[in-house]
Design an enzyme around this catalytic site. Sequence first.
Site, PDB file in Angstrom:
ATOM      1  N   HIS A  24      63.906  69.197  55.822  1.00  0.00           N
ATOM      2  CA  HIS A  24      64.802  70.141  56.479  1.00  0.00           C
ATOM      3  C   HIS A  24      65.383  69.533  57.757  1.00  0.00           C
ATOM      4  O   HIS A  24      66.567  69.650  58.046  1.00  0.00           O
ATOM      5  CB  HIS A  24      64.043  71.433  56.803  1.00  0.00           C
ATOM      6  CG  HIS A  24      64.881  72.421  57.521  1.00  0.00           C
ATOM      7  ND1 HIS A  24      65.799  73.198  56.869  1.00  0.00           N
ATOM      8  CD2 HIS A  24      64.999  72.701  58.827  1.00  0.00           C
ATOM      9  CE1 HIS A  24      66.412  73.938  57.756  1.00  0.00           C
ATOM     10  NE2 HIS A  24      65.957  73.660  58.953  1.00  0.00           N
ATOM     11  N   GLU A  65      77.031  58.186  33.303  1.00  0.00           N
ATOM     12  CA  GLU A  65      75.849  57.767  34.063  1.00  0.00           C
ATOM     13  C   GLU A  65      74.727  57.280  33.153  1.00  0.00           C
ATOM     14  O   GLU A  65      73.663  56.886  33.607  1.00  0.00           O
ATOM     15  CB  GLU A  65      75.359  58.893  34.983  1.00  0.00           C
ATOM     16  CG  GLU A  65      75.095  60.213  34.296  1.00  0.00           C
ATOM     17  CD  GLU A  65      74.689  61.333  35.270  1.00  0.00           C
ATOM     18  OE1 GLU A  65      74.281  61.033  36.400  1.00  0.00           O
ATOM     19  OE2 GLU A  65      74.782  62.502  34.868  1.00  0.00           O
ATOM     20  N   ASP A 104      72.488  57.074  38.633  1.00  0.00           N
ATOM     21  CA  ASP A 104      71.732  57.055  37.381  1.00  0.00           C
ATOM     22  C   ASP A 104      72.120  55.867  36.498  1.00  0.00           C
ATOM     23  O   ASP A 104      71.269  55.296  35.824  1.00  0.00           O
ATOM     24  CB  ASP A 104      71.932  58.368  36.613  1.00  0.00           C
ATOM     25  CG  ASP A 104      70.998  59.448  37.118  1.00  0.00           C
ATOM     26  OD1 ASP A 104      69.810  59.138  37.347  1.00  0.00           O
ATOM     27  OD2 ASP A 104      71.447  60.593  37.306  1.00  0.00           O
ATOM     28  N   CYS A 113      81.331  59.096  41.563  1.00  0.00           N
ATOM     29  CA  CYS A 113      80.706  59.991  42.529  1.00  0.00           C
ATOM     30  C   CYS A 113      79.279  59.579  42.876  1.00  0.00           C
ATOM     31  O   CYS A 113      78.579  60.291  43.572  1.00  0.00           O
ATOM     32  CB  CYS A 113      80.736  61.434  42.028  1.00  0.00           C
ATOM     33  SG  CYS A 113      79.849  61.666  40.500  1.00  0.00           S
TER      34      CYS A 113
HETATM   35  C1  PEP Z   1      74.720  59.847  39.902  1.00  0.00           C
HETATM   36  O1  PEP Z   1      73.825  59.786  39.060  1.00  0.00           O
HETATM   37  O2  PEP Z   1      75.341  58.852  40.329  1.00  0.00           O
HETATM   38  C2  PEP Z   1      75.100  61.150  40.478  1.00  0.00           C
HETATM   39  C3  PEP Z   1      76.144  61.284  41.257  1.00  0.00           C
HETATM   40  O3  PEP Z   1      74.322  62.205  40.212  1.00  0.00           O
HETATM   41  P1  PEP Z   1      72.906  62.551  40.902  1.00  0.00           P
HETATM   42  O4  PEP Z   1      72.720  61.592  42.054  1.00  0.00           O
HETATM   43  O5  PEP Z   1      73.002  63.966  41.301  1.00  0.00           O
HETATM   44  O6  PEP Z   1      71.960  62.296  39.786  1.00  0.00           O
HETATM   45 MG    MG Z   2      73.054  61.572  38.063  1.00  0.00          MG
END
Ligand code: PEP
Ligand code: MG
Length: 571
Positions: free
Chosen positions: A193, A435, A459, A506
């Site tokens: 937190h 991913e 991932d 992302c």
């Molecule tokens: C990723 O796997 O790159 C992703 C953006 O998702 P998360 O980090 O939420 O698994």
């Molecule tokens: Mg992911």
Amino acid sequence: MKMEIKGIGASPGLAMGYAVIYQKFEISIPDTIPEDVDAEIKKFQSARHESICEVTALFDKMMKDGAGEAAEVFMAHKEILEDEAGFVMPVIERIREKSENAVRAVAHVLNSIVDIFRSMDNEYMQARAADAEDLRDSVVANILGIQKPFMKDNLYSEKKIIVSYDLAPSDTAKLNFDKVEGIVTQSGGTTSHTALLARTLELPAVVGAVGLLEHVKDGDFIVLDGETGKIAVNPDKQEVEEYQKRKDEYIKQKNELREYSGRRSITLDGRQVRLEANIGTVSDVQTAIDNDAEGIGLVRTEFLYMERKELPSEQEQFEAYKRILEEMGDKPVIFRTLDAGGDKSFPGLTLPQEENPFLGYRAIRICLNTPSLFKTQLKALLRAGVYGNLKIMFPMISSLDELRRAKILLEQAAEELSAAGVPHRKKLSVGIMVEVPAAAILADCFAEHVDFFSIGTNDLVQYTLAADRGNPNVADVYTTFHPAVLKLIASTISAAEKAGIECGMCGEAAGDPTLVPLFLGFGLKKFSMSSSSILKIRKLISSLNYEECKRMSERVLQLNTASDIERILKK
Ligand code: PEP
Ligand code: MG
């Protein structure tokens, strides 16, 4: 005594000031048996109401202080306090049937919630145990009629560094942020937190500083580096001057970045890209807007499922999604459907214990197997889509069959809304996270069935290299610079380009200044990252030449080792 302590950098920036040690409130449970059970229940109820007023006031204060994300924990506290079946009735039953005093009954019921969080195999949820303990202490203090000791009076007289074992949400909420330079805690990790709050407020923070409370005393002069996790206790004059220079430089750079707000993200030779934000709560939207995000490239919808025993209703989800879309106006917002499992578990969703959760029952696999859960979310999204530029993305897709089934459920959700006469979004972009290596390898096939890709490097790296993203023992194996990972990224981007669909990224790598020129050279046009990186990356993009990046990326793809690639990119 002069010394250095090493912790984990949790929120960047340099801070210096005098230490104020915050001591945790210890509860002691009386042994008494209540003489008048009804009076004891009344005592509990009035303490509960007092706590409800307190958490509501803290929520309002945090919202006013611009710490919306951190404020949400108080709404969760309020829900627990008002939960008849899960909290109020069990406490009353213990007072009535077990003749427990109100303090003991409350401690018992709330401790079992603490234990549930603590037993979860997930750093984030374990950190929520401290939140529940905080709530318990607040109700107990109100039953006993004692003032919860907080900050020493002198806290507000000049800039201070808060030093603590841990900071509970209600402690941090009471801080006068104008007078706090930084925070150091002995426990906690980067998702605690304290870390979340510090990042939201852009306060430098170091957590997990082992030995902190043994060595630091009230009034010690402290310098902390929220990037490296270094804490200097009572440094000499020369060192302080050195830190001051670095701090000034850091602030100067941060202010210079403001110049890039409101500008286009465009290279020297005219290649324009989009820089978007990843968000994890409704209140993160404001930080994205403040940092001039050109859209939201990833909404991690999991926030709605956290810290609660029941699943969020369609209406509740609709309201949260609608707020995000409305606040972003006509800018695109990509909502990722529930990505449960793996490292993310939720009290409301009973998942099997698995030997290998990252390779197990997670994300789209759970949703396809639980259509009611999935369709509730899809309906909420479609309804919210009327209020903004909605895009929907499915996580962890590994086969065309999964994609087909997910799309059928999306169609069914839309049909059911139409049949019930509920207004909803009719046309929208649907995409997938790339991913899992299977999706990257088959990117050309997937491209025929979706409107966009978003590459999830976090991932993709772990699955390509068989290296757990959270395991420090394989941290050196887990690298985005690996040629196998980069080839998958490059081929995914070109498959999207050939098919004429959008491709973004992302994962964390999208905000990494070392990798951005390479991805730009691969042809990536959308980068989604934490809001605080956007202006820094825009500045970088403005200094790059796309054609040069393209030539460099071709050379990089000829290299066979991660170390060679990293060396070239870091030059
Ligand atoms: C990723 O796997 O790159 C992703 C953006 O998702 P998360 O980090 O939420 O698994
Ligand atoms: Mg992911």
